[in-house]
Design a protein around this motif. Sequence first.
Motif, PDB file in Angstrom:
ATOM      1  N   LEU A  44      86.441  -9.639  33.114  1.00  0.00           N
ATOM      2  CA  LEU A  44      87.810  -9.170  32.946  1.00  0.00           C
ATOM      3  C   LEU A  44      87.887  -7.678  33.238  1.00  0.00           C
ATOM      4  N   ILE A  45      88.802  -7.297  34.120  1.00  0.00           N
ATOM      5  CA  ILE A  45      89.013  -5.892  34.481  1.00  0.00           C
ATOM      6  C   ILE A  45      90.418  -5.497  34.018  1.00  0.00           C
ATOM      7  N   LEU A  46      90.512  -4.452  33.214  1.00  0.00           N
ATOM      8  CA  LEU A  46      91.800  -3.972  32.720  1.00  0.00           C
ATOM      9  C   LEU A  46      92.235  -2.748  33.517  1.00  0.00           C
ATOM     10  N   VAL A  47      93.441  -2.798  34.084  1.00  0.00           N
ATOM     11  CA  VAL A  47      94.003  -1.652  34.808  1.00  0.00           C
ATOM     12  C   VAL A  47      95.071  -1.005  33.944  1.00  0.00           C
ATOM     13  N   LEU A 307      88.550 -11.638  23.654  1.00  0.00           N
ATOM     14  CA  LEU A 307      88.352 -11.207  25.039  1.00  0.00           C
ATOM     15  C   LEU A 307      87.940  -9.733  25.079  1.00  0.00           C
ATOM     16  N   MET A 308      87.135  -9.367  26.078  1.00  0.00           N
ATOM     17  CA  MET A 308      86.706  -7.979  26.223  1.00  0.00           C
ATOM     18  C   MET A 308      86.652  -7.615  27.704  1.00  0.00           C
ATOM     19  N   PRO A 309      87.315  -6.536  28.109  1.00  0.00           N
ATOM     20  CA  PRO A 309      87.204  -6.130  29.512  1.00  0.00           C
ATOM     21  C   PRO A 309      85.845  -5.510  29.807  1.00  0.00           C
ATOM     22  N   SER A 310      85.292  -5.867  30.949  1.00  0.00           N
ATOM     23  CA  SER A 310      84.012  -5.273  31.348  1.00  0.00           C
ATOM     24  C   SER A 310      84.179  -3.841  31.823  1.00  0.00           C
ATOM     25  N   VAL A 311      85.356  -3.545  32.393  1.00  0.00           N
ATOM     26  CA  VAL A 311      85.648  -2.220  32.937  1.00  0.00           C
ATOM     27  C   VAL A 311      87.128  -1.923  32.720  1.00  0.00           C
ATOM     28  N   VAL A 312      87.436  -0.647  32.494  1.00  0.00           N
ATOM     29  CA  VAL A 312      88.829  -0.198  32.494  1.00  0.00           C
ATOM     30  C   VAL A 312      89.040   0.680  33.718  1.00  0.00           C
ATOM     31  N   VAL A 313      90.059   0.354  34.501  1.00  0.00           N
ATOM     32  CA  VAL A 313      90.451   1.171  35.653  1.00  0.00           C
ATOM     33  C   VAL A 313      91.647   2.016  35.231  1.00  0.00           C
ATOM     34  N   LEU A 314      91.507   3.322  35.336  1.00  0.00           N
ATOM     35  CA  LEU A 314      92.551   4.256  34.919  1.00  0.00           C
ATOM     36  C   LEU A 314      93.185   4.867  36.166  1.00  0.00           C
ATOM     37  N   VAL A 315      94.453   4.538  36.408  1.00  0.00           N
ATOM     38  CA  VAL A 315      95.137   4.993  37.617  1.00  0.00           C
ATOM     39  C   VAL A 315      95.706   6.393  37.406  1.00  0.00           C
ATOM     40  N   ALA A 403      91.446  -0.591  49.425  1.00  0.00           N
ATOM     41  CA  ALA A 403      90.917  -0.593  48.062  1.00  0.00           C
ATOM     42  C   ALA A 403      89.441  -0.968  48.019  1.00  0.00           C
ATOM     43  N   ARG A 404      88.806  -0.998  49.173  1.00  0.00           N
ATOM     44  CA  ARG A 404      87.396  -1.407  49.239  1.00  0.00           C
ATOM     45  C   ARG A 404      86.500  -0.508  48.386  1.00  0.00           C
ATOM     46  N   ALA A 405      86.659   0.807  48.517  1.00  0.00           N
ATOM     47  CA  ALA A 405      85.812   1.731  47.747  1.00  0.00           C
ATOM     48  C   ALA A 405      86.027   1.541  46.251  1.00  0.00           C
ATOM     49  N   LEU A 406      87.286   1.359  45.848  1.00  0.00           N
ATOM     50  CA  LEU A 406      87.583   1.115  44.445  1.00  0.00           C
ATOM     51  C   LEU A 406      86.959  -0.195  43.989  1.00  0.00           C
ATOM     52  N   ALA A 407      87.080  -1.236  44.792  1.00  0.00           N
ATOM     53  CA  ALA A 407      86.518  -2.541  44.433  1.00  0.00           C
ATOM     54  C   ALA A 407      85.006  -2.458  44.272  1.00  0.00           C
ATOM     55  N   GLU A 408      84.350  -1.745  45.158  1.00  0.00           N
ATOM     56  CA  GLU A 408      82.890  -1.598  45.063  1.00  0.00           C
ATOM     57  C   GLU A 408      82.493  -0.859  43.800  1.00  0.00           C
ATOM     58  N   ALA A 409      83.237   0.195  43.458  1.00  0.00           N
ATOM     59  CA  ALA A 409      82.943   0.953  42.243  1.00  0.00           C
ATOM     60  C   ALA A 409      83.163   0.103  40.994  1.00  0.00           C
ATOM     61  N   VAL A 410      84.239  -0.683  40.991  1.00  0.00           N
ATOM     62  CA  VAL A 410      84.540  -1.536  39.838  1.00  0.00           C
ATOM     63  C   VAL A 410      83.510  -2.645  39.698  1.00  0.00           C
ATOM     64  N   ALA A 411      83.163  -3.283  40.803  1.00  0.00           N
ATOM     65  CA  ALA A 411      82.177  -4.366  40.750  1.00  0.00           C
ATOM     66  C   ALA A 411      80.827  -3.852  40.253  1.00  0.00           C
ATOM     67  N   GLN A 412      80.431  -2.675  40.720  1.00  0.00           N
ATOM     68  CA  GLN A 412      79.161  -2.113  40.273  1.00  0.00           C
ATOM     69  C   GLN A 412      79.208  -1.783  38.789  1.00  0.00           C
ATOM     70  N   ALA A 413      80.310  -1.185  38.336  1.00  0.00           N
ATOM     71  CA  ALA A 413      80.457  -0.862  36.918  1.00  0.00           C
ATOM     72  C   ALA A 413      80.469  -2.121  36.063  1.00  0.00           C
ATOM     73  N   ALA A 414      81.103  -3.175  36.562  1.00  0.00           N
ATOM     74  CA  ALA A 414      81.170  -4.426  35.808  1.00  0.00           C
ATOM     75  C   ALA A 414      79.800  -5.071  35.669  1.00  0.00           C
ATOM     76  N   GLU A 415      79.007  -5.010  36.744  1.00  0.00           N
ATOM     77  CA  GLU A 415      77.677  -5.598  36.696  1.00  0.00           C
ATOM     78  C   GLU A 415      76.767  -4.858  35.720  1.00  0.00           C
ATOM     79  N   CYS A 416      77.005  -3.552  35.556  1.00  0.00           N
ATOM     80  CA  CYS A 416      76.177  -2.738  34.649  1.00  0.00           C
ATOM     81  C   CYS A 416      76.750  -2.673  33.237  1.00  0.00           C
ATOM     82  N   SER A 417      77.937  -3.239  33.043  1.00  0.00           N
ATOM     83  CA  SER A 417      78.629  -3.127  31.766  1.00  0.00           C
ATOM     84  C   SER A 417      77.870  -3.833  30.647  1.00  0.00           C
ATOM     85  N   ARG A 418      77.852  -3.187  29.489  1.00  0.00           N
ATOM     86  CA  ARG A 418      77.254  -3.792  28.294  1.00  0.00           C
ATOM     87  C   ARG A 418      78.330  -3.951  27.230  1.00  0.00           C
TER      88      ARG A 418
END
Length: 545
Positions: A44-47, A307-315, A403-418
């Motif tokens: 889950l990604i929260l924007v 539920l818990m978001p793996s990453v928060v995206v702050l616009v 949004a490719r660069a953003l998607a890559e950053a989010v996916a990487q952060a999500a994979e490392c999320s604890r």
Amino acid sequence: MQPITTIASHLGIDINDLEPYGKYAAKLSESLWDDIEARDNGKLILVTAMNPTPAGEGKTLTTIGLTQGLNRIGHKAVAALREPSLGPCMGMKGGATGSGAAQIVPSDDINLHFTGDIHAVTSAHNLAAAMLDNHLMQGNALHIDVNRIVWKRVVDMNDRPLRRTVIGLGEGNGVVREDGYMITTASEVMAVLCLAENLQDLKKRLGRMILAYSMTGEPITVDQIGATEAMSVLLRHAVKPNLVQTIEGDPVLIHGGPFANIAHGCSSVRATRYGLKLADYVVTEAGFGADLGAEKFLDIKCRQTGLMPSVVVLVATVKALKYNGGIKKDELTAPNLDALQEGLANLRRHIENLHKYGLPIVVAVNRFATDTEEELHEVISFCRGLSCEVALSEAWAKGGEGARALAEAVAQAAECSRVEEEFRLLYPDNTPLRDKIKIVVREIYRGADIRFTPKASRALSRIEEQFGHELPVCMAKTPYSFSDNPKLLGAPVDFVMDISDVRISAGAGFVVVETGTIMTMPGLPKEPAALRIQLHEDGTVSGLE
């Protein structure tokens, strides 16, 4: 647009699990949930965003663009968004389906009526009001105190003269009393629809909603006036999530529409859960800035559901930062590094607040054509200095590729999320309600203290006496400032926040705390968006952007 059956096939949904609304929208069936419930959840990604400004930050656009971007880099992603309300569509904001190359479609249908969910909420809410007033006229067997009726009527439109009304005038028209309207998105029925796990949970929540109090101070519920089953019938289709698509053919679940300034600001739990079973990533948004939407998503929705978001995206945007640095709306396109640096205090505050929940943050800098390289570099350097991942997003101009660069950053952060080990709520359940309010004001808004009106103090004492301390608080506050003063921009501190009223939403499962002069029925601006909307001879609509 692709047929909705094609979009559904991207998620492995069979045509028999769709309830079509025309060619390009469908509801997801109950039978689909039975088939997918046992699957593992995706991430889950929260924007969310910094405080909104007249320039627009593009939070929904970023949510859509990020979903497109995640699909472009090989993941299966679905967006989960709220349904637009006719109030802002016809009022100040206009449509709410993204723009440019990051939109959800069919945008006109989504903005205007869609599958009728909001109309169903309006009807169910007003049925409870009608049955309450009919009970009064037919003898008032429950001994309802007409001076302590808390259930207003609703309409999905910004209509300020309806804030306070008198009803029952004339012979045979019921009991004469003061009443009023809220906008439908502030209705507790909307909150219940969005927090209910299933139809059975919906019924339980509807039944315990409080409409009034008796002469002896006892709460009078929907169950007691006998409206629960009929309200559930009106909502039987609205409880099912809606499937649509992005302009690039990516799946979108759009369901429910509570505002975040006067309600809890999240799309439905059901849509979120469907998405998590169907995709690798669910990208969802919380309304307005992180001080409202994200706080409520985390402290209300996550608390109730687990539920818990793996990453928060702050616009963030350069324009919004300059606006918070004191620059007027018509001057935001001109380079101004000093104002931008001053406005970074607002962004810092949101980053610090989100870190309190133990969540990884990726700052999405939504790029505008007028942004200079120097200004963008300043924002990126600032974020990295706060140990945040940061990425430029050009989703408006380039869609998923932008949004490719953003998607890559989010996916990487999500994979490392604890997140399962590190996520924490702002306060425990058993904290006294007054302390919960103080914690939000001090920790998120950075106010020095709170000040209750006598009315609010009495209401809170009654709630604590009758319902205890277990429920979370849902703050109703201006979205434009951390404070209760919309003109106090940037990152104000040490202010006193005025609490004007407190009310229990027993069905939704939270306590609404109204601050300052917040209104549950907005008004139209001097030049409402409705003036721009046109219907053309070929049946197309313009002006909803």
